[in-house]
Design a protein around this motif. Structure first.
Motif, PDB file in Angstrom:
ATOM      1  N   SER A  95       0.809  -1.219   0.000  1.00 53.05           N
ATOM      2  CA  SER A  95       0.000   0.000   0.000  1.00 53.05           C
ATOM      3  C   SER A  95       0.843   1.270   0.000  1.00 53.05           C
ATOM      4  CB  SER A  95      -0.923   0.017   1.222  1.00 53.05           C
ATOM      5  OG  SER A  95      -1.794  -1.085   1.215  1.00 53.05           O
ATOM      6  N   PHE A  96       2.061   1.177   0.515  1.00 54.22           N
ATOM      7  CA  PHE A  96       2.861   2.402   0.705  1.00 54.22           C
ATOM      8  C   PHE A  96       4.190   2.351  -0.036  1.00 54.22           C
ATOM      9  CE2 PHE A  96       0.154   1.892   4.477  1.00 54.22           C
ATOM     10  CZ  PHE A  96      -0.537   3.081   4.430  1.00 54.22           C
ATOM     11  N   THR A  97       4.332   1.434  -1.000  1.00 53.45           N
ATOM     12  CA  THR A  97       5.583   1.343  -1.752  1.00 53.45           C
ATOM     13  C   THR A  97       5.317   1.299  -3.246  1.00 53.45           C
ATOM     14  OG1 THR A  97       5.544  -1.076  -1.498  1.00 53.45           O
ATOM     15  CG2 THR A  97       6.870   0.166   0.081  1.00 53.45           C
ATOM     16  N   LYS A  98       6.315   1.753  -3.986  1.00 55.82           N
ATOM     17  CA  LYS A  98       6.274   1.681  -5.446  1.00 55.82           C
ATOM     18  C   LYS A  98       7.713   1.582  -5.937  1.00 55.82           C
ATOM     19  CE  LYS A  98       6.331   6.718  -6.066  1.00 55.82           C
ATOM     20  NZ  LYS A  98       6.722   6.984  -4.661  1.00 55.82           N
ATOM     21  N   ALA A  99       7.884   1.288  -7.207  1.00 57.27           N
ATOM     22  CA  ALA A  99       9.220   1.201  -7.787  1.00 57.27           C
ATOM     23  C   ALA A  99       9.981   2.499  -7.551  1.00 57.27           C
ATOM     24  CB  ALA A  99       9.127   0.904  -9.277  1.00 57.27           C
ATOM     25  N   GLY A 100      11.223   2.364  -7.098  1.00 55.67           N
ATOM     26  CA  GLY A 100      12.055   3.530  -6.820  1.00 55.67           C
ATOM     27  C   GLY A 100      12.073   3.942  -5.370  1.00 55.67           C
ATOM     28  N   ASP A 101      11.183   3.364  -4.567  1.00 59.30           N
ATOM     29  CA  ASP A 101      11.146   3.700  -3.131  1.00 59.30           C
ATOM     30  C   ASP A 101      12.230   2.947  -2.370  1.00 59.30           C
ATOM     31  OD1 ASP A 101       9.024   5.365  -3.480  1.00 59.30           O
ATOM     32  OD2 ASP A 101       7.539   4.103  -2.475  1.00 59.30           O
ATOM     33  N   HIS A 102      12.517   3.465  -1.191  1.00 59.57           N
ATOM     34  CA  HIS A 102      13.454   2.856  -0.248  1.00 59.57           C
ATOM     35  C   HIS A 102      12.673   2.468   1.002  1.00 59.57           C
ATOM     36  CE1 HIS A 102      16.459   3.539   3.171  1.00 59.57           C
ATOM     37  NE2 HIS A 102      16.987   2.525   2.508  1.00 59.57           N
ATOM     38  N   ALA A 117       9.654  -9.162   1.356  1.00 63.92           N
ATOM     39  CA  ALA A 117      10.406  -7.962   0.981  1.00 63.92           C
ATOM     40  C   ALA A 117      11.488  -8.287  -0.051  1.00 63.92           C
ATOM     41  CB  ALA A 117      11.020  -7.329   2.218  1.00 63.92           C
ATOM     42  N   ASN A 118      12.228  -9.362   0.190  1.00 60.72           N
ATOM     43  CA  ASN A 118      13.343  -9.705  -0.693  1.00 60.72           C
ATOM     44  C   ASN A 118      12.886 -10.278  -2.031  1.00 60.72           C
ATOM     45  OD1 ASN A 118      15.051  -8.956   1.390  1.00 60.72           O
ATOM     46  ND2 ASN A 118      15.398 -11.044   2.100  1.00 60.72           N
ATOM     47  N   ASP A 119      11.840 -11.119  -1.993  1.00 64.71           N
ATOM     48  CA  ASP A 119      11.453 -11.856  -3.195  1.00 64.71           C
ATOM     49  C   ASP A 119      10.323 -11.209  -3.987  1.00 64.71           C
ATOM     50  OD1 ASP A 119      13.327 -13.651  -2.296  1.00 64.71           O
ATOM     51  OD2 ASP A 119      11.885 -15.103  -1.526  1.00 64.71           O
ATOM     52  N   THR A 120       9.656 -10.225  -3.394  1.00 62.34           N
ATOM     53  CA  THR A 120       8.566  -9.548  -4.112  1.00 62.34           C
ATOM     54  C   THR A 120       8.843  -8.053  -4.267  1.00 62.34           C
ATOM     55  OG1 THR A 120       6.954 -11.169  -3.328  1.00 62.34           O
ATOM     56  CG2 THR A 120       6.083  -9.091  -4.158  1.00 62.34           C
ATOM     57  N   LEU A 121       9.088  -7.354  -3.171  1.00 62.84           N
ATOM     58  CA  LEU A 121       9.327  -5.911  -3.287  1.00 62.84           C
ATOM     59  C   LEU A 121      10.590  -5.601  -4.089  1.00 62.84           C
ATOM     60  CD1 LEU A 121       8.416  -4.495   0.249  1.00 62.84           C
ATOM     61  CD2 LEU A 121       7.005  -4.581  -1.811  1.00 62.84           C
ATOM     62  N   THR A 122      11.684  -6.309  -3.793  1.00 61.47           N
ATOM     63  CA  THR A 122      12.948  -6.018  -4.487  1.00 61.47           C
ATOM     64  C   THR A 122      12.837  -6.226  -5.997  1.00 61.47           C
ATOM     65  OG1 THR A 122      14.250  -6.512  -2.518  1.00 61.47           O
ATOM     66  CG2 THR A 122      15.391  -6.597  -4.627  1.00 61.47           C
ATOM     67  N   PRO A 123      12.286  -7.348  -6.486  1.00 61.70           N
ATOM     68  CA  PRO A 123      12.142  -7.497  -7.945  1.00 61.70           C
ATOM     69  C   PRO A 123      11.225  -6.454  -8.575  1.00 61.70           C
ATOM     70  CG  PRO A 123      11.960  -9.631  -6.875  1.00 61.70           C
ATOM     71  CD  PRO A 123      11.940  -8.601  -5.786  1.00 61.70           C
ATOM     72  N   TYR A 124      10.324  -5.868  -7.787  1.00 59.49           N
ATOM     73  CA  TYR A 124       9.444  -4.820  -8.299  1.00 59.49           C
ATOM     74  C   TYR A 124      10.093  -3.435  -8.276  1.00 59.49           C
ATOM     75  CZ  TYR A 124       5.388  -7.968  -8.328  1.00 59.49           C
ATOM     76  OH  TYR A 124       4.498  -8.987  -8.590  1.00 59.49           O
ATOM     77  N   GLY A 125      11.366  -3.382  -7.884  1.00 57.14           N
ATOM     78  CA  GLY A 125      12.090  -2.120  -7.950  1.00 57.14           C
ATOM     79  C   GLY A 125      12.112  -1.318  -6.669  1.00 57.14           C
ATOM     80  N   VAL A 126      11.792  -1.950  -5.546  1.00 58.18           N
ATOM     81  CA  VAL A 126      11.846  -1.284  -4.250  1.00 58.18           C
ATOM     82  C   VAL A 126      13.182  -1.644  -3.591  1.00 58.18           C
ATOM     83  CG1 VAL A 126      10.797  -1.074  -1.962  1.00 58.18           C
ATOM     84  CG2 VAL A 126       9.349  -1.358  -3.997  1.00 58.18           C
ATOM     85  N   GLU A 127      13.902  -0.641  -3.125  1.00 55.79           N
ATOM     86  CA  GLU A 127      15.164  -0.887  -2.421  1.00 55.79           C
ATOM     87  C   GLU A 127      14.858  -1.243  -0.967  1.00 55.79           C
ATOM     88  OE1 GLU A 127      19.266   1.439  -1.016  1.00 55.79           O
ATOM     89  OE2 GLU A 127      17.698   2.524  -2.125  1.00 55.79           O
TER      90      GLU A 127
END
Length: 392
Positions: A95-102, A117-127
């Motif tokens: 809800s609070f993240t998008k590609a390019g966010d940290h 976080a590692n296997d879903t957010l990171t591949p979607y471009g979230v640091e």
């Protein structure tokens, strides 16, 4: 009752007998399709799908009753239910993240949180970056202009570090980051993080709220309307919702949460006190233990403790550990916790840490103190230690 105490809220929030023929508990609505008698009412519901009942996935009187009760307990704006604790965590993070966010996540976080976080957010471009759970106000040095979320879990569910919620929240607000916290260990009865500055409080209601190891359920409590709308929209888009029977079991569990937590706390403290005298035990990892490093923060922010804690025992061969654990009569080996039953589980915190090091050479055993007679639990553990020593 606006000023009702928590025990009263537990028993009355989310109930409306007068609207249900005098029936004490809310009925269980098994629902997908909702019918609208006129085109005007259909179109009005399309304009405001989160008000009233629009479609089963978006909410029913059963789920709304559960959400209302959790909101009252947490002191939030509104709650969004979810299908499990992990579903609640994933929905909140999305809800609070998008590609390019940290995103900053405590290094003591629940393993499935890290995997998402590692296997879903990171591949979607979230640091994704992990931080020392004891960092407190020092987290300011890790914040970036694009930091969108700081994720806490206090205490951590393996090694039980307590995080300084007010200090971390104050720092996060300087860059506009949302503070999310996994509040499962404490439940809304023992910690209200929204009052300490957090924006979202997340629960695996599977655990203490359901309380009987027989349902999967999650809850995401939001401090304000803007946060709630983001979470609700994400849940709707991803299809996150729990089954009506599980929600009903969550509501039923809420009514006895207070009395169960008191017994869980009492049994856990008694077990910790007995275990610290054992020669095999080198450390007690329990926030309410006076020697625990985060004890002062726990005492400041929490109203009590629950039944989950860890101990460190001296390193032994796996055959000796197996001899200890394989023949327990009352403690079961299994994942999850928060039910009426006692559990024990060997864990390996060193295997998942990245921002900090877990270098204790001993074996970490996580225990959940259930509702059994504590003397019987102690006898079970005493026999276990005898088996361990006989196997050395």
């Amino acid at each position: 009752m606006k000023d009702a105490q928590k025990d009263t809220i537990l028993n009355h929030a989310g109930r409306d007998p007068r609207a249900n023929h005098g029936i004490v508990n809310p009925p269980v609505y098994h629902c997908s399709t909702v019918l609208f008698p006129t085109l005007a009412e259909l179109e009005e519901s399309d304009r405001n799908p989160f008000e009233g009942v629009h479609y089963g996935r978006m909410g029913t009187p059963t789920s709304q009753a559960f959400e209302e009760a959790i909101t009252r307990l947490e002191g939030g704006y509104k709650t969004v239910h979810a299908a499990s604790g992990l579903n609640a965590i994933a929905t909140a993070l999305l809800s609070f993240t998008k590609a390019g966010d940290h995103v900053l996540i405590t290094d003591s976080a629940y393993g499935p949180t890290r995997r998402f976080a590692n296997d879903t957010l990171t591949p979607y471009g979230v640091e994704v970056e992990y931080f020392d759970p004891t960092i407190g106000a020092g987290i300011a040095s890790l914040l970036k202009p694009n930091t969108s979320v700081v994720f806490l879990e206090s205490p951590g569910s393996l090694t039980f570090e307590i995080q300084d919620i007010p200090a971390i929240s104050a720092a996060a607000k300087t860059v506009g980051a949302k503070v999310l916290i996994d509040n499962t260990w404490a439940t809304p009865l023992l910690l209200q993080p929204l009052r300490l500055g957090a924006d979202v409080s997340i629960h695996s209601a599977t655990k203490y709220i359901v309380g009987h190891a027989d349902a999967m359920l999650g809850a995401i409590v939001c401090a304000d309307e803007e946060s709630w709308l983001k979470v609700k929209k994400t849940a709707t888009r991803t299809g996150a919702c729990a089954g009506p029977d599980d929600i009903f079991l969550g509501l039923r569990g809420l009514r006895t949460l207070s009395v169960r937590l008191k017994q869980h706390q009492e049994n856990a403290l008694a077990l910790a006190g007995w275990l610290e005298k054992r020669p095999e035990v080198t450390r007690i990892l329990h926030p309410a233990h006076p020697d625990f490093p985060g004890h002062a923060l726990w005492k400041r922010d929490f109203a009590g403790s629950s039944g989950l804690f860890s101990v460190v025992i001296k390193a032994v061969p796996k055959t000796a550990l197996a001899a200890m654990l394989d023949h327990l009569e009352l403690f079961g080996m299994g994942y999850s916790w928060g039910g009426f039953e006692s559990l024990i589980l060997p864990t390996r915190p060193a295997a998942i840490r990245t921002a900090t090091r877990w270098d204790d050479p001993g074996i970490v055993l996580r225990l959940h103190a259930g509702l059994e007679d504590v003397g019987d639990l102690i006898r079970d553990l005493d026999s276990a230690f005898k088996r361990l020593n006989d196997a050395l």
